[in-house]
Design a protein around this motif. Sequence first.
Motif, short mmCIF file in Angstrom:
data_model
loop_
_atom_site.label_atom_id
_atom_site.label_comp_id
_atom_site.label_asym_id
_atom_site.label_seq_id
_atom_site.Cartn_x
_atom_site.Cartn_y
_atom_site.Cartn_z
N LEU A 233 -2.02 -13.82 -7.49
CA LEU A 233 -1.38 -13.32 -6.27
C LEU A 233 -2.17 -13.69 -5.03
N LEU A 234 -3.50 -13.77 -5.16
CA LEU A 234 -4.33 -14.13 -4.02
C LEU A 234 -3.98 -15.51 -3.50
N SER A 235 -3.79 -16.48 -4.40
CA SER A 235 -3.47 -17.84 -3.96
C SER A 235 -2.16 -17.90 -3.21
N ARG A 236 -1.22 -17.01 -3.58
CA ARG A 236 0.07 -16.98 -2.89
C ARG A 236 0.00 -16.20 -1.58
N ILE A 237 -0.78 -15.13 -1.55
CA ILE A 237 -0.95 -14.37 -0.30
C ILE A 237 -1.68 -15.21 0.73
N GLN A 238 -2.61 -16.04 0.26
CA GLN A 238 -3.45 -16.81 1.18
C GLN A 238 -2.62 -17.75 2.05
N GLY A 239 -1.55 -18.30 1.54
CA GLY A 239 -0.74 -19.21 2.34
C GLY A 239 0.54 -18.58 2.85
N SER A 240 0.64 -17.25 2.79
CA SER A 240 1.88 -16.57 3.17
C SER A 240 1.86 -16.16 4.64
N GLU A 241 3.03 -15.75 5.11
CA GLU A 241 3.18 -15.24 6.46
C GLU A 241 3.56 -13.76 6.48
N ARG A 242 4.29 -13.33 5.43
CA ARG A 242 4.79 -11.96 5.43
C ARG A 242 4.82 -11.45 3.99
N VAL A 243 4.23 -10.27 3.78
CA VAL A 243 4.19 -9.65 2.45
C VAL A 243 4.71 -8.22 2.57
N ILE A 244 5.62 -7.85 1.68
CA ILE A 244 6.14 -6.48 1.61
C ILE A 244 5.74 -5.90 0.26
N ILE A 245 5.14 -4.71 0.28
CA ILE A 245 4.71 -4.04 -0.95
C ILE A 245 5.42 -2.70 -1.04
N GLU A 246 6.04 -2.45 -2.19
CA GLU A 246 6.74 -1.19 -2.44
C GLU A 246 5.97 -0.39 -3.49
N LEU A 247 5.70 0.88 -3.17
CA LEU A 247 4.93 1.75 -4.05
C LEU A 247 5.68 3.04 -4.33
N PRO A 248 5.46 3.65 -5.51
CA PRO A 248 6.11 4.93 -5.83
C PRO A 248 5.25 6.11 -5.35
N PHE A 249 5.88 7.06 -4.65
CA PHE A 249 5.16 8.21 -4.13
C PHE A 249 5.75 9.49 -4.72
N TYR A 250 4.87 10.46 -4.94
CA TYR A 250 5.29 11.73 -5.52
C TYR A 250 6.27 12.44 -4.59
N SER A 251 7.42 12.83 -5.13
CA SER A 251 8.47 13.57 -4.41
C SER A 251 9.05 12.81 -3.24
N ASN A 252 8.75 11.51 -3.11
CA ASN A 252 9.27 10.72 -1.99
C ASN A 252 9.87 9.40 -2.44
N GLY A 253 9.88 9.12 -3.74
CA GLY A 253 10.46 7.88 -4.23
C GLY A 253 9.65 6.66 -3.83
N ASN A 254 10.30 5.51 -3.81
CA ASN A 254 9.64 4.26 -3.46
C ASN A 254 9.67 4.03 -1.95
N ARG A 255 8.55 3.64 -1.40
CA ARG A 255 8.45 3.33 0.03
C ARG A 255 7.82 1.96 0.21
N GLN A 256 8.18 1.27 1.30
CA GLN A 256 7.76 -0.11 1.51
C GLN A 256 6.86 -0.23 2.74
N PHE A 257 5.88 -1.16 2.62
CA PHE A 257 4.97 -1.45 3.73
C PHE A 257 4.99 -2.96 3.96
N THR A 258 5.04 -3.34 5.23
CA THR A 258 5.12 -4.74 5.62
C THR A 258 3.81 -5.19 6.24
N PHE A 259 3.32 -6.37 5.80
CA PHE A 259 2.05 -6.91 6.30
C PHE A 259 2.29 -8.32 6.85
N ASN A 260 1.73 -8.58 8.03
CA ASN A 260 1.74 -9.93 8.60
C ASN A 260 0.46 -10.62 8.12
N THR A 261 0.58 -11.37 7.02
CA THR A 261 -0.60 -11.89 6.32
C THR A 261 -1.02 -13.28 6.80
#
Length: 273
Positions: A233-261
């Motif tokens: 994943l590092l090799s792909r993040i290194q040349g990327s422009e935008r990464v979105i990561i979705e994580l599961p949270f207790y009592s809140n379901g899945n939430r997404q975070f956007t990074f300008n990489t």
Amino acid sequence: MGDSEKQCPDCAEFVKSEARICRFCNYEFSKSPLVETKNPPSIQETESSSTENGFTENPNVSAKPLLIGGLILAAFFLYASLAGGQDSGSTFAEDTATDIGAEADAIMAEMEAAAAGALGEDSTSETIGNWQYIVSQDEARGADIKTASITSENQVFLSPPYDGGTRARLVIRQHPSYGLDIFVEARPSQIVCRSYDGCSGLINIDGNPETLSLNTSADYNSEIVFFRFPRPLLSRIQGSERVIIELPFYSNGNRQFTFNTEGLEWPITENSS
């Protein structure tokens, strides 16, 4: 066990004191007992009380005029309150938004301090573009600990006790003992990830989504999850422009975070630290 932790009665593991479910065995902690409410008095009890106090109902008096007059007065005062409080309502909304923004900024400042804090005199920290680079000395092993981190562009709003705005931080770390790691830290929050079989999320790198396998941290910190397979994943993040990561949270379901990489420099060299 510290004041911020409590022990699960089912599996004897320690979790945060605010947790409502054990992340090891899914045991649900009992909620606070409901406040006992009394049944309203019956008509007979009310009439009996009125008679005892010397008051009796006059059947010849109609309650309709009193009711209509009360409604008119209530409507008048409500209109006056709304007209006079319009400006104060706007001010309250602005103040609330300002408070939330200030709290989110304070959380991010704390996260940056945690990333750069506790560094020795030989440590260096530098921000290039969107990435913050830190090189610190592991004196016991005579080697450097190198990290590159970036903060999410957005924040999510979780239910109490994690309200106030949550941002995430994507961290790449090269450690002399642990090797290469990539982890995500979301504060304040409780990420649902069991210690014995891990969990999964989703990562989208420049429009290409895929399942993200995750592990908990060694100290079972529910605000941090590690990538199981960081190197590809590092090799792909290194040349990327935008990464979105979705994580599961207790009592809140899945939430997404956007990074300008865009602009990641890795491995860290003397010119980029």
